[in-house]
Design an enzyme around this catalytic site. Sequence first.
Site, PDB file in Angstrom:
ATOM      1  N   ARG A   1      52.648  48.250 -95.558  1.00 38.75           N
ATOM      2  CA  ARG A   1      51.421  49.103 -94.997  1.00 38.75           C
ATOM      3  C   ARG A   1      51.747  50.462 -94.831  1.00 38.75           C
ATOM      4  NH1 ARG A   1      48.201  47.713 -89.421  1.00 38.75           N
ATOM      5  NH2 ARG A   1      47.365  46.041 -90.850  1.00 38.75           N
TER       6      ARG A   1
ATOM      7  N   HIS B   1      42.112  47.840 -97.190  1.00 44.50           N
ATOM      8  CA  HIS B   1      42.814  46.794 -96.547  1.00 44.50           C
ATOM      9  C   HIS B   1      42.249  45.404 -97.314  1.00 44.50           C
ATOM     10  CE1 HIS B   1      44.763  44.882 -93.447  1.00 44.50           C
ATOM     11  NE2 HIS B   1      44.179  45.324 -92.333  1.00 44.50           N
TER      12      HIS B   1
ATOM     13  N   GLN C   1      42.481  41.985 -95.077  1.00 44.29           N
ATOM     14  CA  GLN C   1      41.639  41.974 -94.302  1.00 44.29           C
ATOM     15  C   GLN C   1      40.300  41.460 -94.846  1.00 44.29           C
ATOM     16  OE1 GLN C   1      41.991  42.623 -90.778  1.00 44.29           O
ATOM     17  NE2 GLN C   1      40.051  41.427 -90.734  1.00 44.29           N
TER      18      GLN C   1
ATOM     19  N   ASP D   1      34.437  48.595 -87.232  1.00 43.41           N
ATOM     20  CA  ASP D   1      35.834  48.816 -86.947  1.00 43.41           C
ATOM     21  C   ASP D   1      36.058  50.378 -86.150  1.00 43.41           C
ATOM     22  OD1 ASP D   1      38.613  49.131 -87.401  1.00 43.41           O
ATOM     23  OD2 ASP D   1      38.463  50.088 -89.260  1.00 43.41           O
TER      24      ASP D   1
ATOM     25  N   CYS E   1      37.958  43.697 -87.368  1.00 42.82           N
ATOM     26  CA  CYS E   1      39.102  43.712 -87.857  1.00 42.82           C
ATOM     27  C   CYS E   1      40.197  43.592 -86.906  1.00 42.82           C
ATOM     28  CB  CYS E   1      39.524  44.676 -88.921  1.00 42.82           C
ATOM     29  SG  CYS E   1      39.451  46.106 -88.391  1.00 42.82           S
TER      30      CYS E   1
ATOM     31  N   ARG F   1      43.218  35.637 -91.022  1.00 41.91           N
ATOM     32  CA  ARG F   1      44.269  36.427 -91.537  1.00 41.91           C
ATOM     33  C   ARG F   1      45.426  35.614 -92.010  1.00 41.91           C
ATOM     34  NH1 ARG F   1      44.654  41.727 -90.878  1.00 41.91           N
ATOM     35  NH2 ARG F   1      46.304  41.392 -92.721  1.00 41.91           N
TER      36      ARG F   1
HETATM   37  N1   CP Z   1      43.340  43.947 -88.649  1.00 42.01           N
HETATM   38  C1   CP Z   1      44.736  44.212 -88.668  1.00 42.01           C
HETATM   39  O1   CP Z   1      45.115  44.519 -89.677  1.00 42.01           O
HETATM   40  O2   CP Z   1      45.477  44.231 -87.553  1.00 42.01           O
HETATM   41  P1   CP Z   1      46.835  44.950 -87.411  1.00 42.01           P
HETATM   42  O3   CP Z   1      46.744  46.342 -87.575  1.00 42.01           O
HETATM   43  O4   CP Z   1      47.175  44.450 -85.910  1.00 42.01           O
HETATM   44  O5   CP Z   1      47.602  44.165 -88.309  1.00 42.01           O
HETATM   45  N1  NVA Z   2      40.661  51.415 -89.811  1.00 43.48           N
HETATM   46  C1  NVA Z   2      41.948  50.791 -89.062  1.00 43.48           C
HETATM   47  C2  NVA Z   2      42.076  49.453 -89.406  1.00 43.48           C
HETATM   48  C3  NVA Z   2      43.309  48.663 -88.486  1.00 43.48           C
HETATM   49  C4  NVA Z   2      43.414  47.484 -88.949  1.00 43.48           C
HETATM   50  C5  NVA Z   2      43.210  51.810 -89.382  1.00 43.48           C
HETATM   51  O1  NVA Z   2      43.196  52.339 -90.416  1.00 43.48           O
HETATM   52  O2  NVA Z   2      43.923  51.945 -88.497  1.00 43.48           O
END
Ligand code: CP
Ligand code: NVA
Length: 324
Positions: free
Chosen positions: A120, A147, A150, A240, A280, A308
């Site tokens: 990530r 993502h 997701q 989101d 999400c 997930r």
């Molecule tokens: N939706 C999602 O990826 O959640 P987190 O940021 O908690 O991993």
């Molecule tokens: N768009 C958000 C998604 C988090 C799961 C981010 O990138 O922070």
Amino acid sequence: MVKLYHKELLSASGFFGEICYNIPMKDLVSIHDLSRQEVSDILDLTAKIKAEPLNSERLKGKSLALIFEKPSNRTRVSFEVGMFQLGGHAVSLSAEISKREAIEDVGKTLSRYVSGIMLRTFEHDKVVRLAHASSVPVINGLSDLEHPCQALADVFTIREWQGRAGKSKEGQGMKVAYIGDGNNVCHSLMLACAKTGLNLFIATPKGYEPAAEFMDKEGQITVVNDPVIAAKDADVIYTDVWTSMGQEQQRKSKNAKFKGFQINAELVKLAKPDYIFMHCLPAHRGEEVTDEVIDSKNSVVFDQAENRLHVQKAILCLLLGGNK
Ligand code: CP
Ligand code: NVA
């Protein structure tokens, strides 16, 4: 065994400038990597795994390295618990690991120890570089551009709800409305909807539309700047956060620009009575969604969060060899 395909994204001309189709690869960097059939196979394997006892030995002896350069609840815990439930092991590494040395050296080293790597990070390009350098599968656990894990959980959740609600499995006639920022989550959702035959209406403020590269030709995607058009007769309303991780300094100005895009009781009145609300998570309650909507009976956000785990177990089995 499903083969996962990976497109060449390392082009000087942009994200998708040089595209090589049908190179069998080992990674899940983008939903672009997957054919319709492969997405369908992942969803089918997810349903099978979800119905099985939680613990299995599908990935006995396998390990997965997790690198988080941004915070996480769902992604971290579902990968760690997923590996444990599959009889494997997850090793969580601190964000510092990819600051100490080149991401290529991280990938080449980890490939000698583990069976897969999840990253990530901020720049999508970093996931692509890691995938190129590593001899083991690399999974994008969220980048600024996509993502994918997701989005696969999202379409699985929609499919599951369609089954429960007795709606057509193929999703013909279904309207999915994504209302909010044209961000990483929106991009992967666009590709996933295109590959599963879901009609997607996206409503963003002007200037916050998704990148044109994600307008998948396979899909029926409409982008507008009016949340009312998107919400009208929708089967699914998805949003989101307006301020993604790393954009915190823009929060005040974005909150002002996105004001009319909040998912609240008034907006969801336009949707079908049995619509589902998706997010999400994490949510910024009171910004992109009100408590009234996210806590309503139409909200499936925690089913989505649970899925997930199931979807990632399927992805891990396909990539790490436990899909038999
Ligand atoms: N939706 C999602 O990826 O959640 P987190 O940021 O908690 O991993
Ligand atoms: N768009 C958000 C998604 C988090 C799961 C981010 O990138 O922070």
